[in-house]
Design an enzyme around this catalytic site. Structure first.
Site: not given
Ligand SMILES: Cc1ncc(COP(=O)(O)O)c(C=O)c1O
Length: 443
Positions: A160, A281, A253
């Site tokens: 994702y 994050k 990523d």
């Protein structure tokens, strides 16, 4: 990092009656009249028995609007790595909010943060700051296309990369390459191809087929969204070699793995350095901040504004202060927090497998510790997205719901996050809760 349990106190009686969620349910009903679906992000609407409304969060613990207390393994869906309301982050943020919140100008702390990012993350020679993983991925792929003069991007099934039109494919139970939401034009996916991850032959073939159309291969270097799945030995090295030979860029990523699996992320753990990388994050312990960056010659396109990158809130005082404070704590004592999270994560994974086996269930748990994943699987392990899809996700969602009743909050799909604030006592309490929840799984 003491072993004394919750800073908010502990649930008074572990065998207490099932809690009620009347206040959360009432707020959810009310919210749906003004907030579409009652939530601010799609993922939160799937929580059962009801999307929780949290009143307070501190350390590893949450209290909801009904006064129910939870050991929290959702951790803000990954960003919270030092525990909720960490005092060093809270005071840095309070100071920034009072002095330099949003000035629309450069400031010293922004430079300090960029210098630290370049020192810690192997790929980073230059960085740019953003706010979310999605916007930083978007910027990195734009840069990859600008740098190569090519348009095709290869991504992997189950990985994702955010919710934007050009990457939202191959993450749901839909054939790869198809849009995953109403309103997403097929044309947005014209320049992206989805293939299986962790399969060397597939990687070789797609890179040959793509030829000089290939701008970049983007991946989660440790797949974390559809299971926490490490790369097979040699896979990242192969991706590195094939992309270089093809004149394409390798993009990691590390929105989840960055600062979570090690200060330098998965690229530090596996010793493979991509051309470009994205972190987000855990960088801000819950405050909105992301960064993308990589080789100086590539980032020159951003520096010169030929590959445009912008954002009103980028580098804002509060987010930057949160990130600097988070890094202060994470990097202190030679990264002792990582050893703590790894040890607790391991203990938790082993305990989960044991408790499940004692209840006659086969549970598989894997991951480096600060993040890991659990599946109910009748046989085998998880090395690929296909393996991940074999799991009994409905049974796992029921376990997550039962765990909520037992004062443990987990993501209903199987991923667990730890923080440096979790304690051995929290883990023991969690395992006891799991034992009770397993008994009620089919009730
Ligand atoms: C690997 C990965 N990349 C990108 C994103 C998107 O980040 P954000 O939700 O901050 O936009 C996520 C979010 O979960 C992610 O896990």
């Amino acid at each position: 990092m003491t072993d004394t349990g919750s800073s908010m106190g502990t649930p008074s009686d572990p065998s207490r009656d099932r809690p009620t969620y009347a206040a959360s349910a009432a707020l959810y009903t009310r919210a749906r009249e003004s907030l579409a679906g009652g939530v601010s992000t799609a993922f939160r609407m799937f929580e059962r028995p009801v999307p929780l409304f949290v009143r307070e969060a501190s350390g590893a613990w949450l209290v909801d609007e009904d006064g129910n207390e939870y050991v929290d393994y959702v951790c803000g869906y990954g960003p919270v790595i030092l525990g909720h309301a960490h005092p060093a982050v809270a005071s840095a943020v309070a100071h920034a909010a009072a002095t330099i919140q949003q000035v629309g100008a450069q400031h010293r702390a922004e430079v300090e943060l960029a210098e630290r990012l370049c020192a810690v993350v192997p790929a980073f020679e230059r960085v740019r700051l953003g706010l979310t993983g999605s916007d930083a991925v978007h910027a990195a792929l734009r840069l990859a296309r600008a740098a190569t003069g090519r348009s095709l991007v290869v991504k992997f099934a189950g990985h994702y990369h955010g919710w934007l039109d050009s990457v939202l494919t191959g993450t749901a139970h839909l054939p790869p390459g198809l849009p995953e939401t109403a309103g997403q034009p097929l044309s947005a996916l014209a320049d992206i191809v989805v293939v299986d991850w962790n399969d060397e032959d597939v990687l070789r073939r797609i890179i040959v087929d793509a030829g000089d159309r290939l701008a970049a291969v983007i991946m989660e270097p440790m797949a974390c969204n559809a299971g926490v799945i490490p790369p097979r030995a040699g896979y990242l090295e192969l991706a590195r070699e094939l992309t270089s030979n093809a004149g394409a860029l390798l993009v990691f990523d590390e929105v989840i793995t960055g600062f979570r699996v090690a200060p330098g992320g998965a690229q530090e753990v596996f010793g493979v350095v991509p051309d470009l990388a994205v972190v987000a994050k855990a960088l801000g312990n819950g405050f909105p901040i992301s960064a993308f960056g990589g080789r100086a010659d590539l980032m020159e396109l951003v520096a010169s504004n030929r590959a445009m990158h912008a954002g009103t809130f980028n580098g804002g005082g509060v987010s930057v202060a949160a990130a600097n404070a988070t890094l202060d704590v994470l990097l202190a004592e030679d990264g002792a927090g990582y050893a703590h999270m790894r040890a607790l994560g391991l203990r938790l994974m082993e305990g989960l497998v044991e408790r499940a086996a004692a209840a006659g269930r086969r549970l598989v748990a894997q991951g480096p510790g600060p993040v890991f994943y659990t599946w109910f699987l009748s046989d085998g392990g998880v090395e690929s997205y296909r393996d991940h899809l074999r799991a009994d996700s409905a049974a796992y969602a029921r376990l997550a719901e039962q765990l909520a009743h037992e004062g443990v909050r987990v993501i209903p799909t199987g991923r667990w996050y730890l923080t440096t604030a979790h304690t051995g006592a929290d883990v023991d309490r969690t395992l006891d809760a799991v034992e009770r929840a397993l008994l009620r799984l089919d009730a």
